[in-house]
Design an enzyme around this catalytic site. Structure first.
Site, PDB file in Angstrom:
ATOM      1  N   GLY A 349       0.908  -1.148   0.061  1.00 54.94           N
ATOM      2  CA  GLY A 349      -0.249   0.098   0.013  1.00 54.94           C
ATOM      3  C   GLY A 349       0.854   1.375   0.134  1.00 54.94           C
ATOM      4  N   PRO A 350       0.227   2.473  -0.106  1.00 58.64           N
ATOM      5  CA  PRO A 350       1.259   3.638  -0.178  1.00 58.64           C
ATOM      6  C   PRO A 350       1.731   4.066   1.105  1.00 58.64           C
ATOM      7  CG  PRO A 350      -1.233   3.946  -0.955  1.00 58.64           C
ATOM      8  CD  PRO A 350      -1.247   2.664  -0.377  1.00 58.64           C
ATOM      9  N   SER A 672      -5.524   2.635 -18.154  1.00 56.83           N
ATOM     10  CA  SER A 672      -6.841   2.980 -17.652  1.00 56.83           C
ATOM     11  C   SER A 672      -7.663   4.288 -18.295  1.00 56.83           C
ATOM     12  CB  SER A 672      -6.854   3.112 -16.134  1.00 56.83           C
ATOM     13  OG  SER A 672      -6.195   4.218 -15.744  1.00 56.83           O
ATOM     14  N   LYS A 715      -9.736   5.611  -7.073  1.00 54.04           N
ATOM     15  CA  LYS A 715     -10.220   6.417  -8.136  1.00 54.04           C
ATOM     16  C   LYS A 715     -11.642   6.936  -7.712  1.00 54.04           C
ATOM     17  CE  LYS A 715      -7.526   4.278 -11.884  1.00 54.04           C
ATOM     18  NZ  LYS A 715      -7.511   3.344 -13.052  1.00 54.04           N
TER      19      LYS A 715
END
EC number: 3.4.21.53
Length: 769
Positions: A349-350, A672, A715
């Site tokens: 994860g970030p 994307s 998103k």
């Protein structure tokens, strides 16, 4: 009788003895000069304390010697050397004068005639001769030259004076002989000294003989050590154990397999025979100590209480449901099977999303020892597997060192930043990690330094990474991935309120009641002053407010600082970030796409212009290769369905198309944005407006199919923050949407699309036919 006197330091002169001594004290020099002017007679008496500069009568022995001065020589630095011969004993009665020189009152010590028979004297002489012969036998260097003289001498006083004058007795012992006035007393003192010296020398020679059998003559240091050891043994003081013996004692207490113990014992016995001064001794010592410190069969007891583990995990972290669930599952399996394989979990994860801190909480929940190994920038394989023992400065690898510091074989080991490892000519670190993380291999992990297989199967490994793409595929295959995604604003709000705020208050010395931050202020800090996936910057902003509040409280301006939505700018300045809001009006050629970044999601406006030209396609905004190919694929799809949208056949030869994504300085790439660019191009070509409240994400194929994408949660969050109402999502991502919490999806219309036609049906305001 009166006579000048000299107090001698550490020296006694006996009758018949010729000796010289140096004098430097003024009084002593004047006493010598005075004796030379009179009868060349001087009284010599020893000091009790050699350090005394001005001795009084109580500081001197009472019996001394009257000596005849034979020679006086003046040396440098005001020193006089005097040669004297002892003549007769005398007793010191009193000091007459102490002005220029020491003058004393004496009484001659007449030799006491005890009426000894000739037979008794002869017996004494023979006894002295026999004892002296024994002395010479054990100490030939000292008494060898006198042997003939002593053997030939028949006079008892002379033979005793001869021995006393020539043997290396201490001055206190010679004083004893001097003070023995009668023959019998002198005989007893001399015989006692001779017998004592014989015994001491015999013991010394015995020690030397024993030492010679054990060690080489040339090894002086070793000889001295052995002598000390033998002395301790003889005296019964051998309480100290050698290092090797101490290691053997530790080995007896060590919980380990037979193979390991044999290996350590062999190394200890080898160490015992190595010279302490050699470099090999230090290497062997380091190896033995490392082996003895490792927890071979020593394990800690896990806390099996599931409720307690769940409580601790919820106490320390808000959210992270998947991680908590997986850890509780592991504990349940361990409780049922009594052992169970420890999982190898990788949290991806970030930055700032709590990957490292969750590992610490898991260790606390399970009562496991916690070891953190940072792998960021590690590029040498030896950091993982250790160095060979033969190298100078060799040491075990980080995994073994981690076990050593934990002290148990079943700790929780955090492999931090596993995606930041690199490789160079010294080996591939990722390949070395394969053995560590493979459940089939790590039960017999081999460290180059240890040389004995180590069981890592009971270690609970938790790895952390920022990006899956940077982890080598074989290594990734060994781990169970758990995605730690970005936090929603609501999650950040709860984390800030329940965890971060109390933490920063304590860190900056504030009591809970001294700082109040309203909910509105917290929400404003989260949205206006931070843009990140995790909460690190949020903690920094809260710390900034806390520090400024601490100063106010310390300066006694206020007792309690209140931060509200209205005055937060006073502490943090103007808002730093604003989300790009959706356009007010529907426009032609402008479509909002969605993108994933390392700090969360973002929205991208794609703009397309059509102008007369030669059929060229221009792409600007620093697009990567993947996005350029997506644009080409989208254009090919549009040309293939041009008739359906009444596009003239020569349109693409007579017009140029320019695709631009704002913020041209920021590189953009990813699979994307295909449907977004295709929609924007078709809108510009057909002059059809696109709904301003629609955003989309997905890749396009030449035939118009919509392919799935990643980073969906981030998103959707970005679209929600921008005020978007409808989001087009690939149909194949429907399963991912189900995992997203209803809090994020609330108020959004999620439309699942399979073909480009589905996207256009939603996005176009009005379709042209």
């Amino acid at each position: 009788m009166k006579m000048p006197a000299v107090a001698l330091r550490g020296m006694v002169i006996l009758p018949g003895m010729i000796a010289h001594f140096d004098v430097s004290r003024e009084k002593s020099i004047h006493a010598v000069e005075q004796s030379m002017m009179d009868e060349q007679k001087i009284f010599l008496v020893a000091q009790r304390d050699v350090e005394q500069e001005e001795p009084g009568i109580e500081d001197l022995y009472h019996i001394g010697i009257i000596a005849e001065v034979r020679q006086v020589i003046k040396l440098q630095n005001n020193i006089v050397r005097v040669l004297v011969e002892g003549t007769e004993r005398a007793q010191l009665s009193a000091f007459v004068s102490q002005t220029d020189f020491l003058e004393v009152e004496l009484t001659r010590c007449e030799e006491i005639d005890e009426g000894l028979s000739d037979e008794a004297k002869t017996a004494m002489v023979r006894s002295v001769q026999d004892t002296f012969e024994k002395y010479v036998t054990v100490n030939p260097r000292v008494g060898g030259e006198m042997r003939r003289q002593v053997r030939e001498e028949k006079n008892l006083p002379k033979i005793m004076d001869l021995i006393a004058n020539n043997l290396p007795f201490y001055y206190e012992q010679k004083q004893e002989i001097l003070e023995a006035v009668s023959l019998t007393e002198r005989y007893e003192v001399l015989m006692a000294l001779l017998l004592k010296e014989i015994e001491i020398t015999a013991i010394k020679n015995e020690f030397q003989a024993k030492v010679k059998k054990r060690v080489d003559k040339n090894q002086k240091e070793y000889i001295l050590r052995e002598q000390m050891k033998l002395i301790r043994e003889e005296l019964g003081e051998d309480n100290t154990e050698s290092d090797a013996d101490a290691y053997l004692e530790q080995l007896k207490k060590l919980k380990a397999d037979k193979e390991v113990k044999e290996k350590i014992k062999k190394e200890i016995l080898r160490f015992k025979n190595i010279s302490g001064s050699s470099s090999e001794s230090a290497v062997s010592r380091g190896y033995i100590e490392t082996m003895l410190e490792l927890p071979w069969n020593k394990a800690s007891k896990d806390n099996k209480d599931l409720k307690n583990a769940e409580r601790i995990l919820n106490e320390d972290h808000y959210g992270l449901e998947k991680v908590k669930e997986r850890m509780l599952e592991f504990l349940a399996v361990r409780n049922l099977t009594k052992k169970g394989e420890s999982p190898i979990v990788c949290l991806v994860g970030p930055p700032g999303t709590g990957k490292t801190s969750i590992a610490r909480s898991v260790a606390r929940a399970l009562d496991k020892k916690y070891v953190r190994i940072s792998l960021g920038g590690v590029r040498d394989e030896a950091e993982i597997r250790g160095h060979r023992k033969t190298y100078v400065g060799a040491m075990p690898g980080r995994i073994v060192n981690g076990l050593r510091s934990a002290g148990v074989k079943n700790p929780l080991m955090l492999l931090d930043e596993i995606d930041k490892m690199s490789s160079d000519y010294k080996g591939d670190t990722a390949s070395a990690m394969l053995e560590v993380l493979d459940a089939e291999q790590n039960c017999k992990f081999r460290d180059h330094y240890i040389e004995v297989p180590i069981d890592l199967s009971e270690v609970l490994f938790i790895a952390t990474a920022n990006s899956v793409q940077d982890i080598p595929r074989p290594l990734l295959d060994r781990m169970e991935l758990i995605e730690v995604s970005s936090y929603t604003e609501n999650e950040k709000f709860h984390i800030a309120k329940e965890h971060l705020l109390p933490k920063v208050k304590e860190k900056n010395g504030l009591k809970p009641e001294q700082l109040k931050i309203s909910d509105r202020a917290l929400q404003k800090i989260i949205s206006g002053y931070t843009r990140e996936a995790g909460v690190r910057n949020l903690e920094r902003r809260l710390s900034e407010i806390t520090r400024k509040s601490a100063r106010k409280v310390y300066e006694s301006e206020v007792k309690c600082v209140k931060v509200t939505g209205q005055n937060v700018e006073k502490y943090l300045g103007k808002e730093r970030y604003t989300f790009d809001q959706k356009n007010e009006n529907d426009e032609v050629g402008i479509v909002r796409g969605l993108a994933w970044t390392s700090v969360g999601g973002d929205t991208l406006e794609i703009e397309v212009n059509v102008m007369p030209g030669k059929g060229e396609v221009q792409l600007t905004g620093q697009l990567g290769d993947v996005m350029k190919e997506s644009a080409q694929a989208g254009l090919s799809y549009i040309r293939s369905v041009g008739e359906e949208y009444h596009i003239p056949k020569k349109f693409f030869q007579e017009n140029d198309i320019h695709i631009h994504i704002p913020e041209g300085a920021v590189p953009k790439d990813g699979p994307s944005a295909g449907i977004t660019m295709a929609t924007a191009m078709l809108s510009a070509i057909t002059q059809t407006p696109v709904r301003a409240d629609v955003a989309m994400t997905g890749e396009i194929t030449l035939r118009g199919r919509v392919l799935p994408i990643g980073g969906l949660k981030e998103k959707i969050l970005a679209a929600k923050n921008a005020g978007i109402k409808t989001i087009c999502i690939p149909k194949k991502n429907e399963k991912d949407v189900e995992e997203i919490s209803s809090e994020i999806k609330k108020g959004l219309e999620l439309v699942f699309v399979e073909k480009m036609q589905d996207v256009l049906n939603v996005a176009f305001v009005k379709r042209q036919k």
